[in-house]
Design a protein around this motif. Structure first.
Motif, mmCIF file in Angstrom:
data_model
loop_
_atom_site.group_PDB
_atom_site.id
_atom_site.type_symbol
_atom_site.label_atom_id
_atom_site.label_comp_id
_atom_site.label_asym_id
_atom_site.label_seq_id
_atom_site.Cartn_x
_atom_site.Cartn_y
_atom_site.Cartn_z
ATOM 1 N N ASP A 39 8.267 2.432 6.058
ATOM 2 C CA ASP A 39 6.850 2.494 6.420
ATOM 3 C C ASP A 39 6.083 3.480 5.536
ATOM 4 O O ASP A 39 4.942 3.217 5.138
ATOM 5 C CB ASP A 39 6.693 2.893 7.894
ATOM 6 C CG ASP A 39 7.147 1.791 8.835
ATOM 7 O OD1 ASP A 39 7.193 0.632 8.391
ATOM 8 O OD2 ASP A 39 7.459 2.097 10.006
ATOM 9 N N THR A 40 6.711 4.606 5.227
ATOM 10 C CA THR A 40 6.053 5.598 4.380
ATOM 11 C C THR A 40 5.841 5.069 2.972
ATOM 12 O O THR A 40 4.762 5.234 2.379
ATOM 13 C CB THR A 40 6.875 6.898 4.333
ATOM 14 O OG1 THR A 40 6.984 7.433 5.655
ATOM 15 C CG2 THR A 40 6.215 7.930 3.428
ATOM 16 N N ASP A 57 -2.978 10.493 5.250
ATOM 17 C CA ASP A 57 -2.404 9.822 6.419
ATOM 18 C C ASP A 57 -2.106 10.871 7.482
ATOM 19 O O ASP A 57 -1.388 11.847 7.227
ATOM 20 C CB ASP A 57 -1.120 9.092 6.009
ATOM 21 C CG ASP A 57 -0.430 8.436 7.192
ATOM 22 O OD1 ASP A 57 -1.140 7.925 8.077
ATOM 23 O OD2 ASP A 57 0.825 8.432 7.222
ATOM 24 N N TRP A 75 3.085 2.520 2.974
ATOM 25 C CA TRP A 75 1.786 3.199 3.014
ATOM 26 C C TRP A 75 1.410 3.723 1.635
ATOM 27 O O TRP A 75 0.266 3.547 1.174
ATOM 28 C CB TRP A 75 1.842 4.364 4.008
ATOM 29 C CG TRP A 75 0.563 5.141 4.052
ATOM 30 C CD1 TRP A 75 -0.529 4.913 4.839
ATOM 31 C CD2 TRP A 75 0.206 6.252 3.216
ATOM 32 N NE1 TRP A 75 -1.533 5.816 4.558
ATOM 33 C CE2 TRP A 75 -1.109 6.649 3.566
ATOM 34 C CE3 TRP A 75 0.870 6.962 2.221
ATOM 35 C CZ2 TRP A 75 -1.767 7.714 2.949
ATOM 36 C CZ3 TRP A 75 0.221 8.021 1.593
ATOM 37 C CH2 TRP A 75 -1.074 8.394 1.961
ATOM 38 N N GLU A 117 0.645 0.841 -0.879
ATOM 39 C CA GLU A 117 -0.643 0.223 -0.554
ATOM 40 C C GLU A 117 -1.806 1.122 -0.987
ATOM 41 O O GLU A 117 -2.828 0.634 -1.489
ATOM 42 C CB GLU A 117 -0.733 -0.057 0.949
ATOM 43 C CG GLU A 117 0.128 -1.222 1.435
ATOM 44 C CD GLU A 117 -0.450 -2.573 1.028
ATOM 45 O OE1 GLU A 117 -1.518 -2.612 0.388
ATOM 46 O OE2 GLU A 117 0.180 -3.589 1.354
#
Length: 277
Positions: A139-140, A70, A143, A146
């Motif tokens: 959010d991290t 990322d 990520w 997922e």
């Protein structure tokens, strides 16, 4: 202070002292830690990031190796996840439950190291993948979860054990909505002396509290014992204690025993994996 080697917890406490109290700071310790991690991550040299990417690409040529990198808006490495063929194959046999932990920080950039772990039928720890994170916000974690889910052919676990991190909890609810989420019992119990130790009668009710948690065989028995402790020692006004009660479905053994946990109640399997790394 961070560059001088001061730990984030002490760094934050120094700010609290300078501000004359927690209530005078517009942010919490988690926000402070995330900010420090974000700045640290900017120090990740282009050479190191490129070396990491090249290594992963070489691994992928000869193996069923999976990785995701990322990048931020300036194309700097922000988060990374990887799992080798052995981890992916093992998950096909033991996909019912995992433990997840991010407490390991012993690396050059002090980035949180995340590991997905379970025990096999021999009681041995099995690694299902790991990553390095820029921070520990929702959010991290979304990520990372997922990326891990994609790696495991989108087969979500039936149950997961973590600590009480709120960002982690929110991300799990979003990515693994059907998974039973249990808090690490050891982490919670280890906080009792710190959170309740100042109570004038702590030594008197400590035993009753431990019996309530560990020896209650069903819901009714737990409720009865818990209320006795609350009323006998005037704990109704203790916000932390009341919050624990509101989350009893995620950590009290009597409430989680209907789910298969492979004999695990803590994240120590994940933490013990840190010794390897």
């Amino acid at each position: 202070m961070d560059k001088a080697g001061v730990r984030p917890s002490k760094n934050y406490k120094d700010l609290v002292v300078k501000a004359s109290g927690y209530e005078n700071l517009p942010f919490g310790e988690k926000d402070c830690r995330n900010y420090i991690n974000k700045v640290r991550n900017k120090l990740l040299g282009e050479g190191d990031a490129e070396a990491l990417r090249n290594y992963f690409m070489r691994m992928q040529e000869n193996d069923s190796f999976f990785y995701v990198i990322d990048l931020d808006e300036e194309s700097r490495l922000r988060n990374v996840f990887w799992a080798n063929a052995q981890s992916r194959a093992a998950y096909e046999s033991f996909e019912d439950i995992i433990t997840f932990d991010t407490t390991y920080l012993t690396n050059k950039y002090k980035m949180p190291f995340a590991s997905f772990v379970r025990v096999n039928h021999y009681g041995q720890s099995v690694l299902f993948g790991c990553g390095l994170l820029s921070n520990e916000n929702i959010d991290t974690f979304v990520w990372l979860f997922e990326a891990w889910l994609k790696c495991m052919s989108r087969r979500a676990p039936n149950a997961i054990i973590t600590d009480q991190d709120r960002a982690m909890q929110a991300a799990i609810a979003r990515v693994f909505p059907r998974a039973k989420h249990r808090f690490c019992l050891w982490h919670i119990m280890s906080k009792f002396p710190h959170k309740l130790g100042s109570h004038s009668q702590y030594e008197n009710f400590k035993g009753a509290l431990l019996n309530c948690v560990y020896d209650s065989l069903n819901y009714d028995e737990f409720e009865k014992r818990w209320q006795q402790v609350v009323e006998s020692y005037n704990l109704k006004e203790n916000a932390w204690f009341c919050q624990l009660y509101g989350e009893q479905y995620q950590w009290i053994p009597a409430y989680v025993k209907d789910t298969f946990w492979a004999g695990m109640s803590t994240t120590q399997r994940s933490e013990s994996m840190n010794a390897f790394f």
